[in-house]
Write a protein that holds these residues in place. Structure first.
Motif, PDB file in Angstrom:
ATOM      1  N   THR A   1       1.040  -1.145  -0.039  1.00 39.48           N
ATOM      2  CA  THR A   1      -0.432   0.077  -0.165  1.00 39.48           C
ATOM      3  C   THR A   1       0.559   1.270   0.080  1.00 39.48           C
ATOM      4  OG1 THR A   1      -1.543  -1.059   0.808  1.00 39.48           O
ATOM      5  CG2 THR A   1      -1.801   1.576   1.468  1.00 39.48           C
ATOM      6  N   HIS A   2       0.336   1.956  -0.912  1.00 36.50           N
ATOM      7  CA  HIS A   2       1.490   3.710  -0.897  1.00 36.50           C
ATOM      8  C   HIS A   2       3.160   3.618  -1.141  1.00 36.50           C
ATOM      9  CE1 HIS A   2      -2.711   6.307  -0.804  1.00 36.50           C
ATOM     10  NE2 HIS A   2      -2.879   5.115   0.030  1.00 36.50           N
ATOM     11  N   VAL A   3       2.974   2.582  -1.591  1.00 37.46           N
ATOM     12  CA  VAL A   3       4.597   2.730  -1.529  1.00 37.46           C
ATOM     13  C   VAL A   3       5.153   2.849  -2.752  1.00 37.46           C
ATOM     14  CG1 VAL A   3       4.810   0.026  -0.459  1.00 37.46           C
ATOM     15  CG2 VAL A   3       4.505  -0.246  -2.131  1.00 37.46           C
ATOM     16  N   PRO A   4       6.969   3.673  -3.290  1.00 38.15           N
ATOM     17  CA  PRO A   4       6.597   3.409  -4.360  1.00 38.15           C
ATOM     18  C   PRO A   4       6.794   3.156  -5.500  1.00 38.15           C
ATOM     19  CG  PRO A   4       8.432   4.715  -3.025  1.00 38.15           C
ATOM     20  CD  PRO A   4       7.503   3.982  -2.530  1.00 38.15           C
ATOM     21  N   PRO A   5       6.437   2.894  -6.856  1.00 44.42           N
ATOM     22  CA  PRO A   5       6.668   1.200  -7.785  1.00 44.42           C
ATOM     23  C   PRO A   5       7.511   1.029  -8.359  1.00 44.42           C
ATOM     24  CG  PRO A   5       4.397   3.465  -8.776  1.00 44.42           C
ATOM     25  CD  PRO A   5       5.983   4.061  -7.020  1.00 44.42           C
ATOM     26  N   VAL A   6       8.535   1.776  -7.963  1.00 43.56           N
ATOM     27  CA  VAL A   6       9.489   0.542  -8.090  1.00 43.56           C
ATOM     28  C   VAL A   6       9.855  -0.468  -6.879  1.00 43.56           C
ATOM     29  CG1 VAL A   6      11.590   2.673  -6.750  1.00 43.56           C
ATOM     30  CG2 VAL A   6      12.116   1.016  -8.554  1.00 43.56           C
ATOM     31  N   GLU A   7       9.033  -0.257  -6.038  1.00 43.92           N
ATOM     32  CA  GLU A   7       9.003  -0.721  -4.709  1.00 43.92           C
ATOM     33  C   GLU A   7       8.096  -2.174  -4.423  1.00 43.92           C
ATOM     34  OE1 GLU A   7       9.110   1.172  -1.090  1.00 43.92           O
ATOM     35  OE2 GLU A   7      11.187   2.035  -0.861  1.00 43.92           O
ATOM     36  N   ILE A   8       7.291  -2.267  -5.950  1.00 44.97           N
ATOM     37  CA  ILE A   8       6.138  -3.146  -5.237  1.00 44.97           C
ATOM     38  C   ILE A   8       7.101  -4.808  -5.770  1.00 44.97           C
ATOM     39  CG2 ILE A   8       3.993  -4.464  -7.052  1.00 44.97           C
ATOM     40  CD1 ILE A   8       3.108  -0.992  -7.070  1.00 44.97           C
ATOM     41  N   PRO A   9       7.535  -4.833  -6.725  1.00 42.29           N
ATOM     42  CA  PRO A   9       8.103  -5.966  -7.465  1.00 42.29           C
ATOM     43  C   PRO A   9       9.193  -6.978  -6.211  1.00 42.29           C
ATOM     44  CG  PRO A   9       9.021  -5.158  -8.790  1.00 42.29           C
ATOM     45  CD  PRO A   9       8.176  -3.513  -8.029  1.00 42.29           C
ATOM     46  N   LEU A  10       9.759  -6.349  -5.294  1.00 45.25           N
ATOM     47  CA  LEU A  10      11.090  -6.348  -4.219  1.00 45.25           C
ATOM     48  C   LEU A  10       9.761  -6.535  -2.630  1.00 45.25           C
ATOM     49  CD1 LEU A  10      13.386  -3.140  -4.171  1.00 45.25           C
ATOM     50  CD2 LEU A  10      13.656  -5.129  -5.506  1.00 45.25           C
ATOM     51  N   LEU A  11       8.691  -5.560  -2.910  1.00 47.31           N
ATOM     52  CA  LEU A  11       8.421  -6.339  -1.226  1.00 47.31           C
ATOM     53  C   LEU A  11       7.284  -7.328  -1.371  1.00 47.31           C
ATOM     54  CD1 LEU A  11       6.986  -3.017  -0.653  1.00 47.31           C
ATOM     55  CD2 LEU A  11       7.999  -4.815   0.946  1.00 47.31           C
ATOM     56  N   ALA A  12       6.422  -7.497  -3.347  1.00 48.14           N
ATOM     57  CA  ALA A  12       5.731  -9.206  -3.865  1.00 48.14           C
ATOM     58  C   ALA A  12       6.988  -9.913  -2.934  1.00 48.14           C
ATOM     59  CB  ALA A  12       5.447  -8.738  -4.818  1.00 48.14           C
TER      60      ALA A  12
ATOM     61  N   PRO B   1       1.162   7.520  -9.390  1.00 48.65           N
ATOM     62  CA  PRO B   1       0.807   6.929 -10.430  1.00 48.65           C
ATOM     63  C   PRO B   1       2.064   6.314 -10.655  1.00 48.65           C
ATOM     64  CG  PRO B   1       1.002   9.612 -10.195  1.00 48.65           C
ATOM     65  CD  PRO B   1       1.523   8.689  -9.419  1.00 48.65           C
ATOM     66  N   GLY B   2       1.031   5.149 -11.104  1.00 47.06           N
ATOM     67  CA  GLY B   2       2.625   3.667 -12.413  1.00 47.06           C
ATOM     68  C   GLY B   2       2.778   2.828 -11.060  1.00 47.06           C
ATOM     69  N   THR B   3       1.304   3.172 -10.144  1.00 47.29           N
ATOM     70  CA  THR B   3       1.441   1.940  -9.179  1.00 47.29           C
ATOM     71  C   THR B   3       0.208   1.175  -9.852  1.00 47.29           C
ATOM     72  OG1 THR B   3       0.999   3.490  -7.527  1.00 47.29           O
ATOM     73  CG2 THR B   3      -0.065   1.086  -6.796  1.00 47.29           C
ATOM     74  N   ASN B   4      -0.237   0.908 -10.844  1.00 52.16           N
ATOM     75  CA  ASN B   4      -1.200  -0.064 -11.152  1.00 52.16           C
ATOM     76  C   ASN B   4      -0.232  -0.812 -12.312  1.00 52.16           C
ATOM     77  OD1 ASN B   4      -3.784   0.192 -10.184  1.00 52.16           O
ATOM     78  ND2 ASN B   4      -4.610   1.235 -11.384  1.00 52.16           N
ATOM     79  N   ALA B   5       0.357  -0.276 -12.884  1.00 53.06           N
ATOM     80  CA  ALA B   5       1.610  -0.950 -14.418  1.00 53.06           C
ATOM     81  C   ALA B   5       2.671  -1.064 -13.383  1.00 53.06           C
ATOM     82  CB  ALA B   5       2.084   0.681 -14.779  1.00 53.06           C
ATOM     83  N   ALA B   6       2.517  -0.756 -12.096  1.00 54.16           N
ATOM     84  CA  ALA B   6       4.003  -2.048 -11.013  1.00 54.16           C
ATOM     85  C   ALA B   6       3.721  -2.840 -11.051  1.00 54.16           C
ATOM     86  CB  ALA B   6       4.845  -1.226 -10.392  1.00 54.16           C
ATOM     87  N   ALA B   7       1.878  -3.042 -10.603  1.00 51.37           N
ATOM     88  CA  ALA B   7       1.516  -4.393 -10.448  1.00 51.37           C
ATOM     89  C   ALA B   7       1.220  -5.468 -11.305  1.00 51.37           C
ATOM     90  CB  ALA B   7       0.379  -3.737  -9.426  1.00 51.37           C
ATOM     91  N   CYS B   8       0.433  -4.939 -12.293  1.00 50.47           N
ATOM     92  CA  CYS B   8      -0.028  -5.477 -13.571  1.00 50.47           C
ATOM     93  C   CYS B   8       1.542  -6.025 -14.255  1.00 50.47           C
ATOM     94  CB  CYS B   8      -0.940  -4.411 -14.382  1.00 50.47           C
ATOM     95  SG  CYS B   8      -2.356  -3.775 -13.655  1.00 50.47           S
ATOM     96  N   ALA B   9       2.365  -4.916 -13.783  1.00 45.83           N
ATOM     97  CA  ALA B   9       4.005  -5.918 -14.453  1.00 45.83           C
ATOM     98  C   ALA B   9       4.489  -6.931 -13.491  1.00 45.83           C
ATOM     99  CB  ALA B   9       4.407  -5.138 -15.125  1.00 45.83           C
ATOM    100  N   CYS B  10       4.227  -7.478 -12.757  1.00 45.34           N
ATOM    101  CA  CYS B  10       4.650  -8.118 -11.291  1.00 45.34           C
ATOM    102  C   CYS B  10       3.330  -9.482 -11.605  1.00 45.34           C
ATOM    103  CB  CYS B  10       5.478  -7.320 -10.124  1.00 45.34           C
ATOM    104  SG  CYS B  10       5.688  -8.671  -9.087  1.00 45.34           S
ATOM    105  N   ALA B  11       4.812 -10.906 -12.052  1.00 46.12           N
ATOM    106  CA  ALA B  11       3.655 -11.687 -11.446  1.00 46.12           C
ATOM    107  C   ALA B  11       3.892 -12.213 -10.772  1.00 46.12           C
ATOM    108  CB  ALA B  11       4.455 -13.190 -12.624  1.00 46.12           C
ATOM    109  N   ASP B  12       4.178 -11.956  -9.497  1.00 43.91           N
ATOM    110  CA  ASP B  12       4.656 -12.397  -7.951  1.00 43.91           C
ATOM    111  C   ASP B  12       2.954 -11.865  -7.881  1.00 43.91           C
ATOM    112  OD1 ASP B  12       6.408 -14.072  -7.547  1.00 43.91           O
ATOM    113  OD2 ASP B  12       7.897 -12.143  -7.684  1.00 43.91           O
ATOM    114  N   VAL B  13       2.435 -10.324  -7.794  1.00 42.65           N
ATOM    115  CA  VAL B  13       1.448 -10.255  -7.371  1.00 42.65           C
ATOM    116  C   VAL B  13       0.357 -11.198  -8.257  1.00 42.65           C
ATOM    117  CG1 VAL B  13      -0.463  -8.255  -7.820  1.00 42.65           C
ATOM    118  CG2 VAL B  13       2.486  -7.640  -7.601  1.00 42.65           C
ATOM    119  N   ASP B  14      -0.729 -11.176  -6.885  1.00 46.03           N
ATOM    120  CA  ASP B  14      -2.275 -11.921  -7.339  1.00 46.03           C
ATOM    121  C   ASP B  14      -3.197 -11.468  -7.511  1.00 46.03           C
ATOM    122  OD1 ASP B  14      -1.108 -14.360  -6.972  1.00 46.03           O
ATOM    123  OD2 ASP B  14      -0.580 -13.199  -4.686  1.00 46.03           O
TER     124      ASP B  14
END
Ligand SMILES: [Zn+2]
Ligand SMILES: [Zn+2]
Length: 213
Positions: free
Chosen positions: A71-82, A106-119
């Motif tokens: 939640t509310h993390v910079p998009p660049v951190e999303i794959p690391l946290l996942a 902005p970019g959160t949706n894109a980072a999540a959709c690009a990450c295969a670890d996100v369900d």
């Protein structure tokens, strides 16, 4: 019946995990995901804290999916946290999407959709077709939500892009308080109200197409 997205006192929910689990079991759910808000400060500890609750859930005849909502993390951190959540033993990884009413980066949706670890991408707001295409490619499920406060106002748009790009969909409550948990009739109303046909709703509400169920 499933609900993949709920909160407890371990973030901003009102209930202990045991009470949330018990209430969901009594309502007839087969699967409940507990997905408290997570960032770099608490991802691993949330997953470890919830670990013994799988046994509690099974004592009540319901399956617990231990998870987090990044939640509310910079998009660049999303794959690391996942990846961190997955390594800690998470069963389900949700990303808090770009609702139209919160300052989600902005970019959160894109980072999540690009990450295969996100369900699941929760309440993705006015998600773009390009992001929905990535969600399809990476099997990231898009969420239809019953949650107010602006979260549910883009459900119709989410259904439109999900149809266009053949995305997986799930209907969740984003429960923070006991009264947020839905009965079966309410789940159907949320699905139908988002523009899904009765047939689509029945299929989506069964969760039979969701890879992590
Ligand atoms: Zn919350
Ligand atoms: Zn949430």
């Amino acid at each position: 019946m499933y609900d993949l997205h709920t909160h407890t006192i371990f973030s901003d929910g009102e209930l202990l995990p045991a009470e949330l689990i018990r209430r969901a079991a009594v309502l007839g759910y087969q699967t409940i995901g507990i997905t408290d808000h997570a960032d770099r400060s608490n991802t691993t500890s949330l997953v470890r804290t919830l670990d013994p609750m799988r046994e509690t859930a099974s004592a009540y005849g319901i399956r617990l999916l231990v998870g987090v909502e990044i939640t509310h993390v910079p998009p660049v951190e999303i794959p690391l946290l996942a990846r961190e959540a997955r390594d800690a033993g998470a069963d389900i990884i949700i990303v808090h999407g770009e609702t139209t009413t919160e300052p989600v980066a902005p970019g959160t949706n894109a980072a999540a959709c690009a990450c295969a670890d996100v369900d699941v991408l929760a309440h993705p707001g006015l998600i773009s077709i390009a992001d929905a295409r990535m969600a399809h490619d990476n099997q990231v499920t898009l969420e239809i939500t019953s949650r107010g406060g602006g979260h549910n106002r883009t459900n119709g748009h989410v259904v439109c892009v999900a149809r266009a790009e053949r995305c997986l969909l799930a209907v969740n409550s984003d429960t923070h308080a006991p009264s947020d948990l839905m009965e079966m009739t309410e789940r159907m109303q949320v699905a139908r109200g988002a523009g899904l046909t009765e047939e689509e709703s029945t299929s989506i509400l069964s969760g039979k197409n969701l890879p992590f169920l």
